[in-house]
Design an enzyme around this catalytic site. Structure first.
Site, mmCIF file in Angstrom:
data_model
loop_
_atom_site.group_PDB
_atom_site.id
_atom_site.type_symbol
_atom_site.label_atom_id
_atom_site.label_comp_id
_atom_site.label_asym_id
_atom_site.label_seq_id
_atom_site.Cartn_x
_atom_site.Cartn_y
_atom_site.Cartn_z
ATOM 1 N N CYS A 1 68.708 86.153 52.331
ATOM 2 C CA CYS A 1 68.944 87.652 52.530
ATOM 3 C C CYS A 1 67.879 89.210 51.369
ATOM 4 O O CYS A 1 67.118 89.702 52.313
ATOM 5 C CB CYS A 1 69.961 88.302 53.314
ATOM 6 S SG CYS A 1 71.846 87.817 53.517
ATOM 7 N N ARG B 1 64.056 83.434 39.098
ATOM 8 C CA ARG B 1 64.167 81.611 39.395
ATOM 9 C C ARG B 1 64.891 81.033 40.008
ATOM 10 O O ARG B 1 65.309 79.945 40.218
ATOM 11 C CB ARG B 1 62.834 80.637 39.100
ATOM 12 C CG ARG B 1 62.000 79.263 39.849
ATOM 13 C CD ARG B 1 61.765 78.432 39.026
ATOM 14 N NE ARG B 1 60.552 78.869 38.187
ATOM 15 C CZ ARG B 1 59.980 78.609 36.583
ATOM 16 N NH1 ARG B 1 61.173 77.228 36.106
ATOM 17 N NH2 ARG B 1 59.519 79.224 36.397
ATOM 18 N N SER B 2 66.213 82.204 40.759
ATOM 19 C CA SER B 2 67.241 81.616 40.896
ATOM 20 C C SER B 2 67.030 81.538 42.233
ATOM 21 O O SER B 2 66.623 81.304 43.255
ATOM 22 C CB SER B 2 68.390 83.426 41.170
ATOM 23 O OG SER B 2 67.503 84.492 42.084
ATOM 24 N N ASP C 1 60.300 82.456 35.198
ATOM 25 C CA ASP C 1 61.784 82.389 34.905
ATOM 26 C C ASP C 1 61.941 82.563 32.667
ATOM 27 O O ASP C 1 60.836 82.070 31.916
ATOM 28 C CB ASP C 1 62.615 81.543 35.274
ATOM 29 C CG ASP C 1 62.697 79.860 34.029
ATOM 30 O OD1 ASP C 1 61.673 79.870 34.055
ATOM 31 O OD2 ASP C 1 63.611 78.901 34.728
ATOM 32 N N ILE C 2 63.027 82.066 32.519
ATOM 33 C CA ILE C 2 62.820 82.107 30.606
ATOM 34 C C ILE C 2 62.807 81.172 29.748
ATOM 35 O O ILE C 2 61.872 81.182 29.065
ATOM 36 C CB ILE C 2 64.728 82.180 30.397
ATOM 37 C CG1 ILE C 2 64.494 83.179 29.099
ATOM 38 C CG2 ILE C 2 65.518 81.492 30.328
ATOM 39 C CD1 ILE C 2 65.859 83.200 28.238
#
Length: 286
Positions: A119, A154-155, A177-178
């Protein structure tokens, strides 16, 4: 569509955390569903009971869509839970079968109709289409050709699928990301139809000034993208519950989208209607 057809699709949301962003999302979902005629039921439980409750909802014919408010465990266990949700009811498009769109080179109009796309990534794409980041003159698969996009997230739920979808449309995407920065693209030629992923040695300070679009989703109030590093006329989109851009972002940005929550819920309902029709079609075949 709901009013015209006189249907009552039912969405069940599972809340197994105390995350303020998840609670707010659940409240907004409930309000919007009430306004549009969707039956929304929020089921609160502890995370040890969640798997069994998802399975129970999978088997309940009165439930047409299931969503889980993540994070639950905050690790690989969450990915496992995503795949416990039945593909026929996964309104968020997070299970492996739904995520199969990532294995195709690009999405044309017909494929977009058939796939359940997560979503929030879908909401961001709709925003980018509306503000004409996409070049509608070009064919599907090339409509972001020449566009440089940085995604600071970047989940598995948002950042990674969004990066792939944008790269599939021809954009050069920097996924941040980290740990590192990945470059995702499908080459410099319009004819190349497979995207490539590689870790780059570039730093955020180097990619922000060359980015046409910067999308952020860092779940902390302390993180801010320095406005001074952004290019003039940048398009800035924030999907975090917190404002990831500095207060002076409008001095640089041609368009600034501070939140996409309402659009995300609209895409959630859009996916729910697809699942409702699929289940109705299966019942008619029986």
């Amino acid at each position: 569509m709901i009013k015209t057809r006189g249907i009552k699709p039912k969405l069940v949301g599972f809340l197994a955390n105390e995350d303020p962003a998840s609670i707010k999302y659940a409240e907004c979902t409930s309000k919007t569903c009430e306004e549009t005629g969707v039956i929304f039921e929020l089921r609160k439980c502890n995370r040890e009971e969640l798997k069994d409750q998802i399975i129970e909802a999978n088997e309940d014919d009165s439930v047409h869509g299931i969503m889980v408010y993540y994070p639950v465990f905050g690790d690989l266990q969450d990915q496992y839970l995503q795949n416990v949700v039945s593909v026929t009811k996964d309104v968020e498009g997070l299970c492996q079968i739904c995520n199969s769109y990532q294995n195709i080179p690009y999405l044309d109009e017909e494929q977009i109709k058939n796939y359940i796309i997560p979503c929030t990534p879908l909401a961001i794409i709709k925003v980018m289409e509306y503000i004409r980041v996409y070049n509608s003159v070009l064919l599907y698969g090339n409509r972001l050709h020449g566009c440089v996009i940085t995604i600071i997230n970047r989940s598995e739920i948002v950042g990674r699928p969004l990066a792939v979808l944008l790269a599939n449309e021809g954009g050069k995407v920097y996924s941040v990301d980290i740990n590192n920065i990945q470059e995702i693209h499908h080459g410099t030629e319009l004819k190349l139809k497979t995207y490539e992923v590689r870790i780059t040695n570039l730093k955020l300070e180097e990619i922000l000034p060359i980015s046409d679009v910067v999308i952020t989703g860092v779940p902390t109030p302390s993180y801010k993208v320095p406005t001074a590093l952004l290019r003039e006329g940048v398009i800035a989109i924030n999907f975090s519950a917190f404002k990831n851009f500095e207060d002076n972002i409008k001095e640089k940005a041609s368009i600034y989208v501070p939140t996409i929550g309402k659009i995300t819920i609209t895409m959630l309902e859009r996916n729910l209607l697809k699942l409702y029709d699929r289940q109705l079609s299966l019942k008619n075949e029986e």
